[in-house]
Structures are given as structure tokens and as C-alpha cells.
Design an enzyme around this catalytic site. Sequence first.
Site, PDB file in Angstrom:
ATOM      1  CD  GLU A  18      -3.112  -0.333   0.165  1.00 13.51           C
ATOM      2  OE1 GLU A  18      -3.192  -0.130  -1.158  1.00 13.51           O
ATOM      3  OE2 GLU A  18      -3.972  -1.340   0.880  1.00 13.51           O
ATOM      4  CG  ASP A  21       0.209   3.228  -6.569  1.00 11.94           C
ATOM      5  OD1 ASP A  21       0.439   3.889  -5.336  1.00 11.94           O
ATOM      6  OD2 ASP A  21      -0.894   3.474  -7.062  1.00 11.94           O
ATOM      7  CB  SER A 105     -15.575   0.888  -0.221  1.00  9.85           C
ATOM      8  OG  SER A 105     -15.191   0.621  -1.608  1.00  9.85           O
ATOM      9  CG  LEU A 107     -13.435  -2.402  -1.365  1.00  8.62           C
ATOM     10  CD1 LEU A 107     -14.721  -3.110  -1.440  1.00  8.62           C
ATOM     11  CD2 LEU A 107     -12.142  -3.310  -1.264  1.00  8.62           C
ATOM     12  CB  SER A 108     -10.131   0.894  -6.574  1.00 10.83           C
ATOM     13  OG  SER A 108      -9.909   1.664  -7.670  1.00 10.83           O
ATOM     14  CB  SER A 109     -15.954   3.068  -6.703  1.00  7.27           C
ATOM     15  OG  SER A 109     -15.516   4.057  -5.867  1.00  7.27           O
ATOM     16  CD  GLU A 143      -8.472   8.041  -9.646  1.00  6.06           C
ATOM     17  OE1 GLU A 143      -8.876   7.289 -10.206  1.00  6.06           O
ATOM     18  OE2 GLU A 143      -8.404   7.969  -8.279  1.00  6.06           O
ATOM     19  CG  ASP A 155      -6.725   1.947  -7.383  1.00  2.52           C
ATOM     20  OD1 ASP A 155      -6.007   1.174  -6.456  1.00  2.52           O
ATOM     21  OD2 ASP A 155      -6.894   3.222  -6.795  1.00  2.52           O
ATOM     22  CE1 TYR A 211      -3.355   7.625  -2.446  1.00  2.00           C
ATOM     23  CE2 TYR A 211      -2.823   9.518  -3.813  1.00  2.00           C
ATOM     24  CZ  TYR A 211      -2.896   8.109  -3.447  1.00  2.00           C
ATOM     25  OH  TYR A 211      -2.111   7.252  -4.426  1.00  2.00           O
TER      26      TYR A 211
END
Length: 349
Positions: A18, A21, A105, A107-109, A143, A155, A211
Site C-alpha cells: 500500500e 505504487d 470504500s 475498493l477502487s470504484s 483521475e 487500481d 492522500y
Amino acid sequence: MRNAVIAFAPGRVNLIGEHTDYNDGLALPFAISEGVTVQAQPGRTGWIDAHAVDLSSHDSFALDSPGRARGWRAFARGATAELQTAGCSLAGTKLRITGTVPRGSGLSSSAALEVALCLALLAIADTEAPERVALARICSKVENDWVGAQTGLLDQLASLCGERDHALRIDFRSLEVSPVALELGGYTLVTLDSGERHANAGSGDGPAEGYNQRRAECEQARERLGIESLRDATLDAAEELPEPLAARVRHVVTENERVEQTVAALAAGDLPRVGELLDASHASLRDDFQISTPAVEATVQRLRAAGAAGARIVGGGFGGHVLGLLPPGTEPPPEAVTVAPGPGAHLLS
Ligand code: GLA
């Protein structure tokens, strides 16, 4: 131009690795079965008309000048603009977007939405999709430049390259993606929502700020160390830095090692060791990278109390989901969702 297409792109769970990247490091994500589906059909010449079904929200914009917007519209406009900037020809299209990944979440929507939009826009125009790394970069530009989150390629690559029954060892320096069999020997992986929503992008303070700030700190540390990326950092060098930069580097260096150790533990079928590595990753993300929150800690504790062999926060941090590895026969907390590696993004029609 085709009559109609349906594109699906999955969200992802990152088993371990985590905040590595964007530091040219290593990660071990897998695509999940939840994702975003985009149906496309021919639309008005020169226009994109998009409908986000779950949000009961519409957007219309000109193909040649999408203009800026916020929220999900930034993704639709960004995907349209960036594909064309990359030389892909698009056509007037009607889009219908639905999703099953909970937003915010971890979970990478976001990546699921970018990837599904791009695949649908390309397929309906009968334009060949760029190869997967190039397409991941296009989605990541959406993004970074349209949504405002300075996220890396984790992601998007996980969503595009996912393989059933496999995690992906991704080396972000070479961008080599290697499938790793995820044989859990009766153990299960579950995610449990902390109830706290995170956002990697936005303006002002809060999680988004967190972030982007961590990313900036890694960049400062890299500059001070005079190296190409934190992939080349060492624990000894980290100790020369002031806090919190030293701690950030400690996390990145040890997390890269944990990815390799997890790949080895999976190959040896040593699931208890995988659990220990998940715990160590969480401790590092909490203490050195400082992206946990009280709600996340409480969620980790719930999984441990249920008997998890290991549990850790997944994704950008500051909320979102926690991943737990449960030994055979363990009863998960009632709202936990079992996750398993599914196929990467594809066209359904
Ligand atoms: C978010 C970003 C990824 C990655 C993770 C942290 O999911 O989108 O690029 O940085 O956080 O590992």
C-alpha cells in the site's frame, strides 16, 4: 460504429503493498467481482449523453470540448477528453452507468468507473483499445487531472489486468504484471466497512488532503535523499531524514519487502505467515504512514476478535474498508463481504 456494447470493469482489493505504487515499488492486488458496468449505444452526433443510474444523475457534453465538472461527471468528461488526446477516435454516444462497488470504500470504484467508461467509449466507436499499460495511464490521467487525486497506477492496472484465482504482483518500476496463484487452502479473505468514507480527491481538508499530502511527503523525502524514487531508499538512509519523512520512507521500504515475503508465503502455502504480514503492513500504515483512523482501528479489532489471522486497512486510507484473512471455520462479522479474485475488465457484448 456498433449498435450497442456493454463494458464491465472490476474494483480491486490490494492484498498487500500500500502506498508503494507512486514510489516505483511493489504491490499485490487482485480484481474483485464487484465493479462498474457501462452500456453504450450510438447517440447524438458530436455529443456524449451520460446517465449515472444509481445517482439518478445526467450529464451532456460536446465530444470536442467536454469542459470541467465535479463528481462522476469529471470521470465521464475526463475519459472522453483523455482518450481523444491519446489519439483515439470517439463518436457521439449514449452512456448508462451502474455500479456495485461502494464509493469511497477503498475498493477502487474510481478506477472501475474510468476503465469501464474508456472501454465502452472505444468499443462503441469501433476504435481499437490501447494496450493495457497505456490504457491504465490514460485512466490515471483522468483521475489526476480531471478528478484531482494524485493517485498512482495500482487500481487501474488491477482492474485491467485482473485474472480469476490470481493476485497480480506489480512492479511499478518496470510495470511488469505477474499473476500469482491465490491458493488460500480453506482460508477466506473478507472486507469489512469501517463506515467512514474516504476520498482521494477534493478541495480543502479531510481525507483527500491526506492522500495528496502523503504523496507530497514521499516526494520530499525522495528529493532530500537524492534518489530516483523511494524504491532505491534504505532504512539507514531513512533515519537521516527528519520526521515524519523518515517514517514515510520506513513504511515504503518495509512494505516492498512485505510484498515479496507474501508472494513467497503464498507459494509455500503458509497462510499464517500471510496473516502476520497483513498485520505488519497495518502496523506500518498506522504508525509510520499514519493513514489509519479510530473507526478503522475499531474495524481491525472486530476482525481480530472474530479470529482473523491478519487484518489491515486497504486502499488510500483515512477510512474505507479493512481486509481480513480468516482461518478455515472462522465465522466472519455479519456485515463482512467475502472477496475472491475475478477477471479483469472486459466487454460483455
Ligand atoms: C489509492 C490510489 C492508488 C494507491 C493506493 C494506496 O487506491 O488510487 O494509486 O496509491 O491508494 O496504495
